[in-house]
Scaffold this motif. Structure first.
Motif, PDB file in Angstrom:
ATOM      1  N   GLY A   1       0.802  -1.224   0.000  1.00  0.00           N
ATOM      2  CA  GLY A   1       0.000   0.000   0.000  1.00  0.00           C
ATOM      3  C   GLY A   1       0.831   1.267   0.000  1.00  0.00           C
ATOM      4  N   ASP A   2       2.148   1.155   0.252  1.00  0.00           N
ATOM      5  CA  ASP A   2       2.996   2.340   0.206  1.00  0.00           C
ATOM      6  C   ASP A   2       2.983   2.941  -1.193  1.00  0.00           C
ATOM      7  N   HIS A   3       3.015   4.273  -1.245  1.00  0.00           N
ATOM      8  CA  HIS A   3       3.039   5.015  -2.514  1.00  0.00           C
ATOM      9  C   HIS A   3       4.275   5.902  -2.550  1.00  0.00           C
ATOM     10  N   PHE A   4       4.826   6.030  -3.733  1.00  0.00           N
ATOM     11  CA  PHE A   4       5.954   6.916  -3.964  1.00  0.00           C
ATOM     12  C   PHE A   4       5.664   7.688  -5.243  1.00  0.00           C
ATOM     13  N   LYS A   5       6.038   8.965  -5.263  1.00  0.00           N
ATOM     14  CA  LYS A   5       5.818   9.788  -6.455  1.00  0.00           C
ATOM     15  C   LYS A   5       7.114  10.530  -6.761  1.00  0.00           C
ATOM     16  N   SER A   6       7.469  10.554  -8.032  1.00  0.00           N
ATOM     17  CA  SER A   6       8.714  11.188  -8.444  1.00  0.00           C
ATOM     18  C   SER A   6       8.513  12.656  -8.800  1.00  0.00           C
ATOM     19  N   ARG A   7       9.612  13.274  -9.087  1.00  0.00           N
ATOM     20  CA  ARG A   7       9.623  14.612  -9.686  1.00  0.00           C
ATOM     21  C   ARG A   7       9.221  14.477 -11.160  1.00  0.00           C
ATOM     22  N   GLU A   8       9.090  15.584 -11.842  1.00  0.00           N
ATOM     23  CA  GLU A   8       8.797  15.568 -13.283  1.00  0.00           C
ATOM     24  C   GLU A   8      10.098  15.585 -14.090  1.00  0.00           C
TER      25      GLU A   8
ATOM     26  N   ALA B   1      13.335   4.024 -19.904  1.00  0.00           N
ATOM     27  CA  ALA B   1      14.609   4.456 -19.327  1.00  0.00           C
ATOM     28  C   ALA B   1      14.414   5.664 -18.406  1.00  0.00           C
ATOM     29  N   VAL B   2      13.568   6.606 -18.829  1.00  0.00           N
ATOM     30  CA  VAL B   2      13.273   7.757 -17.975  1.00  0.00           C
ATOM     31  C   VAL B   2      12.547   7.301 -16.712  1.00  0.00           C
ATOM     32  N   THR B   3      11.625   6.347 -16.875  1.00  0.00           N
ATOM     33  CA  THR B   3      10.918   5.793 -15.713  1.00  0.00           C
ATOM     34  C   THR B   3      11.916   5.191 -14.737  1.00  0.00           C
TER      35      THR B   3
ATOM     36  N   GLU C   1      15.213   7.635  -8.042  1.00  0.00           N
ATOM     37  CA  GLU C   1      15.183   8.845  -7.228  1.00  0.00           C
ATOM     38  C   GLU C   1      14.080   8.834  -6.170  1.00  0.00           C
ATOM     39  N   CYS C   2      12.931   8.249  -6.485  1.00  0.00           N
ATOM     40  CA  CYS C   2      11.803   8.345  -5.549  1.00  0.00           C
ATOM     41  C   CYS C   2      11.597   7.074  -4.727  1.00  0.00           C
ATOM     42  N   PHE C   3      12.284   5.989  -5.083  1.00  0.00           N
ATOM     43  CA  PHE C   3      12.120   4.698  -4.409  1.00  0.00           C
ATOM     44  C   PHE C   3      13.520   4.164  -4.097  1.00  0.00           C
ATOM     45  N   PRO C   4      14.229   4.839  -3.169  1.00  0.00           N
ATOM     46  CA  PRO C   4      15.647   4.557  -2.925  1.00  0.00           C
ATOM     47  C   PRO C   4      15.868   3.310  -2.063  1.00  0.00           C
ATOM     48  N   VAL C   5      15.828   2.167  -2.692  1.00  0.00           N
ATOM     49  CA  VAL C   5      15.969   0.894  -1.975  1.00  0.00           C
ATOM     50  C   VAL C   5      17.454   0.608  -1.726  1.00  0.00           C
ATOM     51  N   ALA C   6      17.776   0.188  -0.511  1.00  0.00           N
ATOM     52  CA  ALA C   6      19.155  -0.163  -0.173  1.00  0.00           C
ATOM     53  C   ALA C   6      19.667  -1.235  -1.135  1.00  0.00           C
ATOM     54  N   TYR C   7      20.863  -1.074  -1.622  1.00  0.00           N
ATOM     55  CA  TYR C   7      21.540  -1.966  -2.568  1.00  0.00           C
ATOM     56  C   TYR C   7      20.966  -1.866  -3.983  1.00  0.00           C
TER      57      TYR C   7
ATOM     58  N   VAL D   1       4.295   5.107  -7.929  1.00  0.00           N
ATOM     59  CA  VAL D   1       4.647   3.726  -7.595  1.00  0.00           C
ATOM     60  C   VAL D   1       3.788   3.295  -6.416  1.00  0.00           C
ATOM     61  N   GLU D   2       3.227   2.080  -6.510  1.00  0.00           N
ATOM     62  CA  GLU D   2       2.490   1.509  -5.380  1.00  0.00           C
ATOM     63  C   GLU D   2       2.997   0.098  -5.113  1.00  0.00           C
ATOM     64  N   VAL D   3       3.363  -0.166  -3.868  1.00  0.00           N
ATOM     65  CA  VAL D   3       3.777  -1.505  -3.460  1.00  0.00           C
ATOM     66  C   VAL D   3       2.520  -2.355  -3.325  1.00  0.00           C
ATOM     67  N   VAL D   4       2.481  -3.496  -4.051  1.00  0.00           N
ATOM     68  CA  VAL D   4       1.274  -4.328  -4.054  1.00  0.00           C
ATOM     69  C   VAL D   4       1.464  -5.696  -3.413  1.00  0.00           C
ATOM     70  N   ALA D   5       2.706  -6.132  -3.214  1.00  0.00           N
ATOM     71  CA  ALA D   5       2.932  -7.432  -2.577  1.00  0.00           C
ATOM     72  C   ALA D   5       4.357  -7.496  -2.041  1.00  0.00           C
ATOM     73  N   ILE D   6       4.510  -8.235  -0.958  1.00  0.00           N
ATOM     74  CA  ILE D   6       5.825  -8.529  -0.387  1.00  0.00           C
ATOM     75  C   ILE D   6       5.845 -10.015  -0.097  1.00  0.00           C
ATOM     76  N   THR D   7       6.754 -10.725  -0.765  1.00  0.00           N
ATOM     77  CA  THR D   7       6.846 -12.176  -0.627  1.00  0.00           C
ATOM     78  C   THR D   7       8.206 -12.541  -0.044  1.00  0.00           C
ATOM     79  N   PRO D   8       8.231 -13.004   1.204  1.00  0.00           N
ATOM     80  CA  PRO D   8       9.515 -13.373   1.815  1.00  0.00           C
ATOM     81  C   PRO D   8      10.201 -14.491   1.031  1.00  0.00           C
ATOM     82  N   SER D   9      11.522 -14.429   0.989  1.00  0.00           N
ATOM     83  CA  SER D   9      12.301 -15.482   0.342  1.00  0.00           C
ATOM     84  C   SER D   9      12.092 -16.798   1.083  1.00  0.00           C
ATOM     85  N   LYS D  10      11.975 -17.886   0.339  1.00  0.00           N
ATOM     86  CA  LYS D  10      11.808 -19.215   0.950  1.00  0.00           C
ATOM     87  C   LYS D  10      13.134 -19.776   1.437  1.00  0.00           C
TER      88      LYS D  10
END
Length: 151
Positions: free
Chosen positions: A10-17, A62-64, A70-76, A101-110
């Motif tokens: 449910g998290d949302h992220f929005k970038s610059r233009e 590529a622009v996306t 820039e708007c979804f700065p995930v570690a690594y 951007v909307e996070v719709v699922a999180i699936t832990p590694s097996k």
């Protein structure tokens, strides 16, 4: 930087233009997608689908990607494992693109408890909120406890 513990469904992220210029569209087209509807304004006018010059879908992608980082700065980094995308309408010169951007699922590694697959849906939109690109993407996201020297 965002770690797995920082992200929830449910998290949302929005970038610059980012503005797409005619020169950039033509340059990208000439280098990577040399079709007249990406490289020649005169010939593009007669195209039965585009009816004018349009950015390559890969250019829009590529622009996306740039805006994602820039708007979804995930570690690594945004380490993709899968993606599907559509281009419902062309990107035109002068379009000011932003991504939602909307996070719709999180699936832990097996097999590795220090990470998960995060699925998110992105809509790249222009200044009129017309959707130019839609993608569903899966990335690997690590917990804070992840130790790259052990993996």
């Amino acid at each position: 930087m965002l770690y797995l513990e920082d992200i929830k469904v449910g998290d949302h992220f929005k970038s610059r233009e980012y503005e797409m210029t005619l020169e950039e569209i033509k340059q990208f087209g000439q280098m990577y997608d040399p079709q007249v509807f990406h490289t020649d304004e005169v010939k593009a006018k007669d195209h039965p689908v585009f009816e004018g010059i349009a950015a390559s879908g890969w250019h829009t992608g590529a622009v996306t990607m740039r805006l994602w980082t820039e708007c979804f700065p995930v570690a690594y980094g945004l380490i993709g494992s899968e993606s599907s995308l559509r281009w419902p309408r062309p990107t035109r010169p002068g379009d000011k693109i932003h991504v939602d951007v909307e996070v719709v699922a999180i699936t832990p590694s097996k097999t590795k408890n220090d990470r998960a697959i995060v699925t998110y849906v992105t809509q790249a939109k222009n200044q009129y909120d017309d959707v130019l690109l839609i993608s569903t993407t899966k990335i690997i996201v690590f917990k804070r406890e992840f130790n790259p020297s052990v993996s």
